[in-house]
Write a protein that holds these residues in place. Structure first.
Motif, PDB file in Angstrom:
ATOM      1  N   VAL A  74      73.456  43.445 107.029  1.00  0.00           N
ATOM      2  CA  VAL A  74      72.540  42.300 106.978  1.00  0.00           C
ATOM      3  C   VAL A  74      71.319  42.642 107.815  1.00  0.00           C
ATOM      4  CG1 VAL A  74      72.238  39.840 107.414  1.00  0.00           C
ATOM      5  CG2 VAL A  74      74.491  40.722 106.740  1.00  0.00           C
ATOM      6  N   ALA A  75      70.149  42.594 107.206  1.00  0.00           N
ATOM      7  CA  ALA A  75      68.926  42.943 107.922  1.00  0.00           C
ATOM      8  C   ALA A  75      67.804  41.983 107.562  1.00  0.00           C
ATOM      9  CB  ALA A  75      68.504  44.372 107.592  1.00  0.00           C
ATOM     10  N   SER A  76      67.185  41.413 108.592  1.00  0.00           N
ATOM     11  CA  SER A  76      66.003  40.572 108.393  1.00  0.00           C
ATOM     12  C   SER A  76      64.786  41.427 108.692  1.00  0.00           C
ATOM     13  CB  SER A  76      66.062  39.352 109.305  1.00  0.00           C
ATOM     14  OG  SER A  76      67.206  38.566 109.034  1.00  0.00           O
ATOM     15  N   ASP A  77      64.499  42.351 107.785  1.00  0.00           N
ATOM     16  CA  ASP A  77      63.519  43.405 108.068  1.00  0.00           C
ATOM     17  C   ASP A  77      62.392  43.507 107.057  1.00  0.00           C
ATOM     18  OD1 ASP A  77      64.984  44.332 105.930  1.00  0.00           O
ATOM     19  OD2 ASP A  77      65.391  46.316 106.773  1.00  0.00           O
ATOM     20  N   VAL A  78      62.263  42.504 106.188  1.00  0.00           N
ATOM     21  CA  VAL A  78      61.181  42.543 105.199  1.00  0.00           C
ATOM     22  C   VAL A  78      60.160  41.470 105.555  1.00  0.00           C
ATOM     23  CG1 VAL A  78      60.558  42.381 102.763  1.00  0.00           C
ATOM     24  CG2 VAL A  78      62.809  43.295 103.423  1.00  0.00           C
ATOM     25  N   PRO A  79      58.920  41.834 105.867  1.00  0.00           N
ATOM     26  CA  PRO A  79      57.903  40.821 106.173  1.00  0.00           C
ATOM     27  C   PRO A  79      57.402  40.135 104.908  1.00  0.00           C
ATOM     28  CG  PRO A  79      56.941  43.015 106.282  1.00  0.00           C
ATOM     29  CD  PRO A  79      58.419  43.204 106.037  1.00  0.00           C
ATOM     30  N   ASN A  80      57.060  38.861 105.059  1.00  0.00           N
ATOM     31  CA  ASN A  80      56.482  38.104 103.954  1.00  0.00           C
ATOM     32  C   ASN A  80      55.076  37.681 104.368  1.00  0.00           C
ATOM     33  OD1 ASN A  80      55.785  36.368 101.873  1.00  0.00           O
ATOM     34  ND2 ASN A  80      57.786  35.357 101.797  1.00  0.00           N
ATOM     35  N   ALA A  81      54.076  38.206 103.712  1.00  0.00           N
ATOM     36  CA  ALA A  81      52.686  37.936 104.088  1.00  0.00           C
ATOM     37  C   ALA A  81      52.350  36.456 104.016  1.00  0.00           C
ATOM     38  CB  ALA A  81      51.740  38.736 103.192  1.00  0.00           C
ATOM     39  N   LEU A  82      53.098  35.690 103.208  1.00  0.00           N
ATOM     40  CA  LEU A  82      52.795  34.269 103.064  1.00  0.00           C
ATOM     41  C   LEU A  82      53.504  33.403 104.104  1.00  0.00           C
ATOM     42  CD1 LEU A  82      52.605  33.799  99.207  1.00  0.00           C
ATOM     43  CD2 LEU A  82      50.811  34.362 100.849  1.00  0.00           C
ATOM     44  N   TRP A  83      54.414  33.998 104.872  1.00  0.00           N
ATOM     45  CA  TRP A  83      55.000  33.320 106.027  1.00  0.00           C
ATOM     46  C   TRP A  83      55.457  34.386 107.014  1.00  0.00           C
ATOM     47  CZ3 TRP A  83      59.762  29.505 106.248  1.00  0.00           C
ATOM     48  CH2 TRP A  83      59.656  28.720 107.405  1.00  0.00           C
ATOM     49  N   PRO A  84      54.512  34.963 107.748  1.00  0.00           N
ATOM     50  CA  PRO A  84      54.818  36.111 108.599  1.00  0.00           C
ATOM     51  C   PRO A  84      55.839  35.826 109.691  1.00  0.00           C
ATOM     52  CG  PRO A  84      52.445  35.881 108.273  1.00  0.00           C
ATOM     53  CD  PRO A  84      53.072  34.644 107.728  1.00  0.00           C
ATOM     54  N   GLU A  85      55.934  34.545 110.107  1.00  0.00           N
ATOM     55  CA  GLU A  85      56.858  34.202 111.185  1.00  0.00           C
ATOM     56  C   GLU A  85      58.323  34.289 110.765  1.00  0.00           C
ATOM     57  OE1 GLU A  85      52.944  32.263 111.676  1.00  0.00           O
ATOM     58  OE2 GLU A  85      54.438  32.280 110.080  1.00  0.00           O
ATOM     59  N   MET A  86      58.584  34.270 109.485  1.00  0.00           N
ATOM     60  CA  MET A  86      59.962  34.238 108.986  1.00  0.00           C
ATOM     61  C   MET A  86      60.216  35.422 108.057  1.00  0.00           C
ATOM     62  SD  MET A  86      61.716  31.734 110.296  1.00  0.00           S
ATOM     63  CE  MET A  86      63.043  31.370 109.143  1.00  0.00           C
ATOM     64  N   PRO A  87      60.847  36.460 108.538  1.00  0.00           N
ATOM     65  CA  PRO A  87      61.109  37.619 107.680  1.00  0.00           C
ATOM     66  C   PRO A  87      62.166  37.317 106.626  1.00  0.00           C
ATOM     67  CG  PRO A  87      62.199  37.890 109.789  1.00  0.00           C
ATOM     68  CD  PRO A  87      61.337  36.666 109.907  1.00  0.00           C
ATOM     69  N   ILE A  88      62.180  38.137 105.613  1.00  0.00           N
ATOM     70  CA  ILE A  88      63.146  38.036 104.520  1.00  0.00           C
ATOM     71  C   ILE A  88      64.422  38.753 104.932  1.00  0.00           C
ATOM     72  CG2 ILE A  88      63.554  38.775 102.130  1.00  0.00           C
ATOM     73  CD1 ILE A  88      60.248  38.739 102.187  1.00  0.00           C
ATOM     74  N   THR A  89      65.562  38.168 104.586  1.00  0.00           N
ATOM     75  CA  THR A  89      66.854  38.750 104.932  1.00  0.00           C
ATOM     76  C   THR A  89      67.520  39.305 103.681  1.00  0.00           C
ATOM     77  OG1 THR A  89      67.152  37.241 106.791  1.00  0.00           O
ATOM     78  CG2 THR A  89      69.127  38.332 105.951  1.00  0.00           C
ATOM     79  N   VAL A  90      68.055  40.507 103.802  1.00  0.00           N
ATOM     80  CA  VAL A  90      68.762  41.143 102.686  1.00  0.00           C
ATOM     81  C   VAL A  90      70.200  41.437 103.110  1.00  0.00           C
ATOM     82  CG1 VAL A  90      68.868  43.156 101.164  1.00  0.00           C
ATOM     83  CG2 VAL A  90      66.640  42.161 101.767  1.00  0.00           C
ATOM     84  N   TYR A  91      71.137  40.943 102.326  1.00  0.00           N
ATOM     85  CA  TYR A  91      72.553  41.295 102.453  1.00  0.00           C
ATOM     86  C   TYR A  91      72.816  42.359 101.396  1.00  0.00           C
ATOM     87  CZ  TYR A  91      73.439  36.964 105.134  1.00  0.00           C
ATOM     88  OH  TYR A  91      73.440  35.967 106.080  1.00  0.00           O
ATOM     89  N   ARG A  92      73.355  43.511 101.816  1.00  0.00           N
ATOM     90  CA  ARG A  92      73.554  44.576 100.835  1.00  0.00           C
ATOM     91  C   ARG A  92      74.745  45.441 101.211  1.00  0.00           C
ATOM     92  NH1 ARG A  92      71.838  49.512 102.657  1.00  0.00           N
ATOM     93  NH2 ARG A  92      70.489  49.541 104.506  1.00  0.00           N
ATOM     94  N   PRO A  93      75.339  46.090 100.234  1.00  0.00           N
ATOM     95  CA  PRO A  93      76.397  47.058 100.558  1.00  0.00           C
ATOM     96  C   PRO A  93      75.847  48.139 101.479  1.00  0.00           C
ATOM     97  CG  PRO A  93      76.398  46.545  98.216  1.00  0.00           C
ATOM     98  CD  PRO A  93      75.155  45.937  98.782  1.00  0.00           C
ATOM     99  N   ASP A  94      76.641  48.546 102.453  1.00  0.00           N
ATOM    100  CA  ASP A  94      76.169  49.460 103.486  1.00  0.00           C
ATOM    101  C   ASP A  94      76.284  50.919 103.040  1.00  0.00           C
ATOM    102  OD1 ASP A  94      75.180  50.379 105.842  1.00  0.00           O
ATOM    103  OD2 ASP A  94      77.028  50.073 106.994  1.00  0.00           O
ATOM    104  N   ASP A  95      75.553  51.236 102.002  1.00  0.00           N
ATOM    105  CA  ASP A  95      75.441  52.625 101.561  1.00  0.00           C
ATOM    106  C   ASP A  95      74.091  52.793 100.875  1.00  0.00           C
ATOM    107  OD1 ASP A  95      75.635  51.752  98.848  1.00  0.00           O
ATOM    108  OD2 ASP A  95      77.807  51.860  98.925  1.00  0.00           O
ATOM    109  N   ARG A  96      73.853  53.937 100.320  1.00  0.00           N
ATOM    110  CA  ARG A  96      72.540  54.205  99.743  1.00  0.00           C
ATOM    111  C   ARG A  96      72.546  54.131  98.212  1.00  0.00           C
ATOM    112  NH1 ARG A  96      69.166  55.757 103.607  1.00  0.00           N
ATOM    113  NH2 ARG A  96      67.599  56.389 102.076  1.00  0.00           N
TER     114      ARG A  96
END
Length: 402
Positions: A74-96
């Protein structure tokens, strides 16, 4: 508003309480019947009884709706230019590896992803990237929709090949449910106008819409007849799910704003009605917050039987069917018609009786008499947002407030 319900009784199925002689008497009868272990299709008493805060009171599903085998990052590591204060969170399988993508639009005010963390975790652990984009409570409808859309696109760009954008689902609850068809329209039906080089979901696509608030498209070329979702591809598998004791959003919003605006020859669509039930003083309340689960603290306590059986199980099955080519079993759970497929598990008390099942239809919206009238002689309660108030909350302009 009341007249609109009676006008629709000839074409819409209505189910639920039936006539009420008063809240106190009905509540007493309902609780007594359920605690005795009887199977009863009732509206939840007012006020609701003590809600079950975990899965401990009911059995758990198998195959679909379960925690999957994959570890989740779980990573809240994507910025959103339309609401910079609140990053986007992605839940994903932990592999590539590359996995299909599920884009989640939250309820109004629900910008904290932990409110639905158990659901997002469960989906990701079964091999899906799940994107949660916060949007602000202020601004216009168009600006809020644009914040959602900009966030989805930003996450897709940042994660690159780990996102299989040929297999995409859009999921939304309440305000986010109303926004879901517009997000899908931008991705599937009008991609180049919305910043994409090609349509998403070419190998599989779906929408799962829960208790939607009003829906406002942002069309490049609006039509005089306001048939704004008629251009969705016919292979978008679609489920609309409403809750019998929702006293917030009128079920007719889902009918008028979305169901009736979908392509009439959409290949697969379904309507689901989830009901409240109780056992030995504990309740599974089918209220407006059902997809966000038990409304209490601490975070993470939102995982009860309805969360698993009614929400996670149906989304997981629909995703497996639409995006991964799973067959008859997945389809039967996503678009249930048999008694077994409509089931929502069993109570561990009350002699192990079945939880009151959902109702579903592939052709006709099923409304509940628990809220807003229906075939009841007296309303149990009134909706906070009625279908008639559509234009009151619109800032998108004509025709018909879109």
């Amino acid at each position: 508003m009341k007249n609109s319900w009676w006008i629709l009784t000839g074409v819409l199925a209505v189910t639920g309480c039936g006539p009420s002689t008063g809240v106190d008497e009905e509540s007493h009868v309902a609780v007594a019947a359920l605690e005795a272990g009887a199977t009863a299709s009732v509206c939840a008493p007012r006020p609701y009884g003590t809600e079950v805060a975990s899965t401990a009171a009911t059995t758990e599903p198998t195959v679909y709706g379960v925690q999957g085998p994959l570890p989740v990052r779980v990573a809240s590591d994507v910025p959103n230019a339309l609401w910079p204060e609140m990053p986007i969170t992605v839940y994903r399988p932990d592999d590539r590896a590359s996995y299909p993508v599920l884009f989640y639009s939250h309820a109004y005010g629900g910008s904290d992803h932990t409110h639905v963390a158990p659901l997002l975790q469960r989906l990701a652990s079964n091999g899906y990237n799940v994107v949660f984009v916060p949007y602000m409570n202020t601004g216009t409808r168009n600006s809020q929709y644009d914040t959602l859309w900009n966030g989805f696109v930003a996450a897709a760009k940042q994660y690159g090949s780990r996102f299989d954008l040929t297999r995409v689902g859009f999921i939304g609850h309440s305000f986010g449910g109303g926004a879901t068809p517009e997000m899908a329209r931008r991705a599937f039906a009008d991609p180049t106008h919305n910043g994409l080089t090609s349509a998403w979901g070419s190998a599989g696509r779906f929408m799962f819409i829960m208790a939607p608030w009003f829906s406002f498209p942002n069309l490049k070329n609006p039509t005089a007849t306001n048939d704004h979702y008629r251009d969705l591809p016919l292979d978008v598998k679609t489920v609309i799910q409403v809750y019998a004791d929702d006293d917030t959003n009128d079920h007719l919003i889902a009918v008028n704003d979305i169901w009736n605006k979908l392509p009439p020859d959409l290949q697969e669509k379904g309507w689901q009605l989830v009901k409240s039930d109780g056992c030995e003083g504990q309740w599974l309340n089918a209220g407006h917050s059902t997809p966000a689960g038990y409304s209490s603290t601490p975070p993470g306590s939102w995982d009860n039987g309805h969360d698993l059986w009614a929400v996670a199980r149906r989304i997981h099955a629909l995703a497996a069917y639409a995006l991964k080519g799973s067959g008859a079993v997945a389809r039967a759970i996503a678009f249930p018609s048999t008694a077994d497929a409509l089931g929502l598990g069993n109570w561990k008390g009350c002699g192990g009786r079945a939880v009151v099942p959902m109702e579903a239809s592939a052709t006709t919206p099923i409304l509940s008499a628990c809220g807003g009238g229906g075939d009841a002689t007296a309303q149990e309660y009134v909706f906070t947002y009625s279908a008639a108030a559509h234009c009151t909350w619109s800032d998108t302009g004509a025709p018909a407030c879109r």
